[in-house]
Write a protein that holds these residues in place. Structure first.
Motif, mmCIF file in Angstrom:
data_model
loop_
_atom_site.group_PDB
_atom_site.id
_atom_site.type_symbol
_atom_site.label_atom_id
_atom_site.label_comp_id
_atom_site.label_asym_id
_atom_site.label_seq_id
_atom_site.Cartn_x
_atom_site.Cartn_y
_atom_site.Cartn_z
ATOM 1 N N VAL A 80 13.143 -62.794 -6.426
ATOM 2 C CA VAL A 80 14.100 -62.863 -7.540
ATOM 3 C C VAL A 80 14.347 -64.315 -7.941
ATOM 4 O O VAL A 80 14.477 -64.618 -9.139
ATOM 5 C CB VAL A 80 15.412 -62.130 -7.184
ATOM 6 C CG1 VAL A 80 16.494 -62.379 -8.229
ATOM 7 C CG2 VAL A 80 15.138 -60.632 -7.039
ATOM 8 N N THR A 81 14.362 -65.226 -6.978
ATOM 9 C CA THR A 81 14.534 -66.646 -7.293
ATOM 10 C C THR A 81 13.426 -67.118 -8.231
ATOM 11 O O THR A 81 13.693 -67.755 -9.258
ATOM 12 C CB THR A 81 14.553 -67.491 -6.003
ATOM 13 O OG1 THR A 81 15.696 -67.102 -5.219
ATOM 14 C CG2 THR A 81 14.624 -68.973 -6.299
ATOM 15 N N ALA A 82 12.191 -66.795 -7.904
ATOM 16 C CA ALA A 82 11.062 -67.197 -8.750
ATOM 17 C C ALA A 82 11.114 -66.485 -10.097
ATOM 18 O O ALA A 82 10.886 -67.101 -11.145
ATOM 19 C CB ALA A 82 9.749 -66.897 -8.041
ATOM 20 N N PHE A 83 11.441 -65.209 -10.084
ATOM 21 C CA PHE A 83 11.497 -64.426 -11.329
ATOM 22 C C PHE A 83 12.517 -65.002 -12.303
ATOM 23 O O PHE A 83 12.231 -65.168 -13.493
ATOM 24 C CB PHE A 83 11.831 -62.964 -11.010
ATOM 25 C CG PHE A 83 12.170 -62.141 -12.214
ATOM 26 C CD1 PHE A 83 11.225 -61.865 -13.183
ATOM 27 C CD2 PHE A 83 13.453 -61.638 -12.389
ATOM 28 C CE1 PHE A 83 11.537 -61.111 -14.300
ATOM 29 C CE2 PHE A 83 13.781 -60.893 -13.497
ATOM 30 C CZ PHE A 83 12.815 -60.620 -14.460
ATOM 31 N N LEU A 84 13.705 -65.331 -11.815
ATOM 32 C CA LEU A 84 14.759 -65.820 -12.710
ATOM 33 C C LEU A 84 14.483 -67.229 -13.235
ATOM 34 O O LEU A 84 15.022 -67.605 -14.276
ATOM 35 C CB LEU A 84 16.123 -65.743 -12.026
ATOM 36 C CG LEU A 84 16.652 -64.322 -11.828
ATOM 37 C CD1 LEU A 84 17.960 -64.341 -11.047
ATOM 38 C CD2 LEU A 84 16.804 -63.594 -13.153
ATOM 39 N N ARG A 85 13.650 -67.984 -12.550
ATOM 40 C CA ARG A 85 13.229 -69.277 -13.105
ATOM 41 C C ARG A 85 12.384 -69.061 -14.358
ATOM 42 O O ARG A 85 12.452 -69.839 -15.297
ATOM 43 C CB ARG A 85 12.404 -70.055 -12.080
ATOM 44 C CG ARG A 85 13.221 -70.735 -11.046
ATOM 45 C CD ARG A 85 12.337 -71.680 -10.223
ATOM 46 N NE ARG A 85 12.992 -71.934 -8.961
ATOM 47 C CZ ARG A 85 12.403 -71.842 -7.778
ATOM 48 N NH1 ARG A 85 11.142 -71.509 -7.681
ATOM 49 N NH2 ARG A 85 13.089 -72.091 -6.686
ATOM 50 N N MET A 89 23.563 -68.145 -12.496
ATOM 51 C CA MET A 89 22.704 -69.280 -12.815
ATOM 52 C C MET A 89 23.032 -69.827 -14.205
ATOM 53 O O MET A 89 23.041 -71.051 -14.395
ATOM 54 C CB MET A 89 21.240 -68.863 -12.714
ATOM 55 C CG MET A 89 20.801 -68.591 -11.296
ATOM 56 S SD MET A 89 19.193 -67.820 -11.158
ATOM 57 C CE MET A 89 18.155 -69.264 -11.302
ATOM 58 N N ALA A 90 23.348 -68.952 -15.143
ATOM 59 C CA ALA A 90 23.709 -69.400 -16.494
ATOM 60 C C ALA A 90 25.023 -70.165 -16.460
ATOM 61 O O ALA A 90 25.186 -71.168 -17.172
ATOM 62 C CB ALA A 90 23.797 -68.209 -17.437
ATOM 63 N N GLU A 91 25.967 -69.703 -15.632
ATOM 64 C CA GLU A 91 27.256 -70.391 -15.504
ATOM 65 C C GLU A 91 27.091 -71.788 -14.916
ATOM 66 O O GLU A 91 27.795 -72.714 -15.298
ATOM 67 C CB GLU A 91 28.201 -69.583 -14.618
ATOM 68 C CG GLU A 91 28.695 -68.297 -15.242
ATOM 69 C CD GLU A 91 29.451 -67.406 -14.247
ATOM 70 O OE1 GLU A 91 29.726 -67.857 -13.108
ATOM 71 O OE2 GLU A 91 29.738 -66.258 -14.618
ATOM 72 N N GLU A 92 26.167 -71.923 -13.962
ATOM 73 C CA GLU A 92 25.954 -73.217 -13.286
ATOM 74 C C GLU A 92 25.185 -74.194 -14.166
ATOM 75 O O GLU A 92 25.299 -75.394 -13.985
ATOM 76 C CB GLU A 92 25.204 -73.016 -11.968
ATOM 77 C CG GLU A 92 26.059 -72.380 -10.905
ATOM 78 C CD GLU A 92 25.333 -72.263 -9.582
ATOM 79 O OE1 GLU A 92 24.179 -72.729 -9.470
ATOM 80 O OE2 GLU A 92 25.932 -71.710 -8.647
ATOM 81 N N GLY A 93 24.371 -73.663 -15.074
ATOM 82 C CA GLY A 93 23.565 -74.534 -15.918
ATOM 83 C C GLY A 93 22.368 -75.091 -15.170
ATOM 84 O O GLY A 93 22.149 -74.767 -14.008
ATOM 85 N N PRO A 94 21.612 -75.969 -15.832
ATOM 86 C CA PRO A 94 20.371 -76.487 -15.236
ATOM 87 C C PRO A 94 20.595 -77.345 -14.004
ATOM 88 O O PRO A 94 21.540 -77.967 -13.766
ATOM 89 C CB PRO A 94 19.716 -77.295 -16.349
ATOM 90 C CG PRO A 94 20.668 -77.355 -17.471
ATOM 91 C CD PRO A 94 21.820 -76.456 -17.170
#
Length: 158
Positions: free
Chosen positions: A110-115, A153-158
């Motif tokens: 999932v980590t790789a997928f969401l990247r 991840m969207a909340e944290e940003g890049p």
């Protein structure tokens, strides 16, 4: 015996291993990183999935000598500075794990997928986890975890 030198979870590591040593066995037995689980030993279940240069691979199908000079991230390497990654937090929040045996493979996958796909649709999330087998959850909470991880991840940003 062959010298294997690589980066594992951000740390340079090396060991001398037989040519036929699998990456899963190298991580577990030679480096003591037991978070990578070995299930089917045929590449079907996904429990042994790790990230090789950021891409998910089955560690039970990969020879350790073939990854010399590359970077491997195991489930132990997903957390940073004692803080769980967004994917790990999402799986905990959404009860995306039960017995935990399959969890390391799901977390790395999932980590790789969401990247690659930071805002997946339901069918994309289902497809992304389809290659990992879980005998406990029925996948509903795993898919919820994928969506929650995307939100975090969207909340944290890049």
């Amino acid at each position: 015996m062959h010298e294997v030198t690589l980066i594992v979870n951000g740390v340079p590591r090396q060991a001398r291993v037989p040519a036929r040593r699998l990456l899963s066995d190298f991580l577990r037995h030679d480096l003591g990183l037991t978070g990578t689980h070995v299930g089917c030993e045929h590449g079907v279940c996904g429990a042994c999935t790790v990230l090789l240069d950021g891409q998910p691979v089955r560690a039970c199908l990969t020879f350790a000598v073939s990854v010399t000079g590359q970077e491997v991230t195991t489930v132990e390497g997903l957390a940073k500075d004692g803080e769980l990654s967004p994917v790990q937090r999402a799986f905990a929040e959404c009860h995306g794990l039960q017995c935990g045996f399959c969890t390391p493979g799901f977390l790395t996958t999932v980590t790789a997928f969401l990247r690659e796909n930071p805002a997946p649709a339901d069918d994309e999330a289902i497809e992304a986890v389809a290659g990992n087998l879980c005998r406990c959850t029925g996948y509903q909470n795993i898919v919820k975890s994928v969506h929650r991880a995307a939100e975090l991840m969207a909340e944290e940003g890049p």
